[in-house]
Write an enzyme that holds these catalytic residues in place. Structure first.
Site: not given
Ligand code: THU
Length: 135
Positions: A44, A46, A55, A57, A88, A91
């Site tokens: 991930n 940010e 994310c 994924e 999530c 994703c």
């Protein structure tokens, strides 16, 4: 098959170390096995502008797709938490576009993991077929 998945878990744990997550401190690593046999790794990423966060994924799928991989067999995802944490919703939908039948391996370590299918995580995903044809 099993040893292949263990290797995928190992690679996701290694990828997690490269997570850029200074805001949440929550590190996520992913290793994606393509139909070609190649493995793509990601973590991930940010942003100070929080909503721009990517994310793990989506990072790993974007890497693989943009390198020409078209079909996928499995993804291992590992998080920096004592509990196994599932992807999530965004994703799940993103992965569904490219890998409806993929195995999703959620791992805390090589001895602590769960294997589910993306279909189990997202039984009624939105897809190309869901969009009515123009008349
Ligand atoms: N995160 C992922 O990488 N994958 C998920 O499926 C859920 C959340 C990341 C995004 C953010 O950097 C951190 O975890 C906390 O939400």
């Amino acid at each position: 098959m099993h040893s292949e998945y263990i290797s995928l878990i190992r690679q996701s744990l290694k990828a997690r170390k490269l997570s850029y997550s200074p805001y949440s401190g929550f590190k996520v690593g992913a290793a994606l096995l393509g139909a070609s046999g190649r493995v793509y790794c990601g973590a991930n990423i940010e942003s100070a502008s929080y909503s721009l966060t990517l994310c793990a994924e989506r990072v790993v799928f974007s890497k693989a797709l943009s390198e020409g991989e078209k079909r996928f067999r499995a993804i291992a995802i590992s998080v920096s938490s004592n509990d196994l944490v599932f992807p999530c919703g965004a994703c799940r939908q993103f992965m569904y576009e490219f890998a409806k039948d993929i195995d999703v391996i959620i791992a805390g370590s090589v001895t602590d993991f769960k294997i589910v299918t993306l279909k189990e995580l997202l039984p009624f995903g939105f897809e190309r077929k869901s969009i009515p044809k123009k008349t």
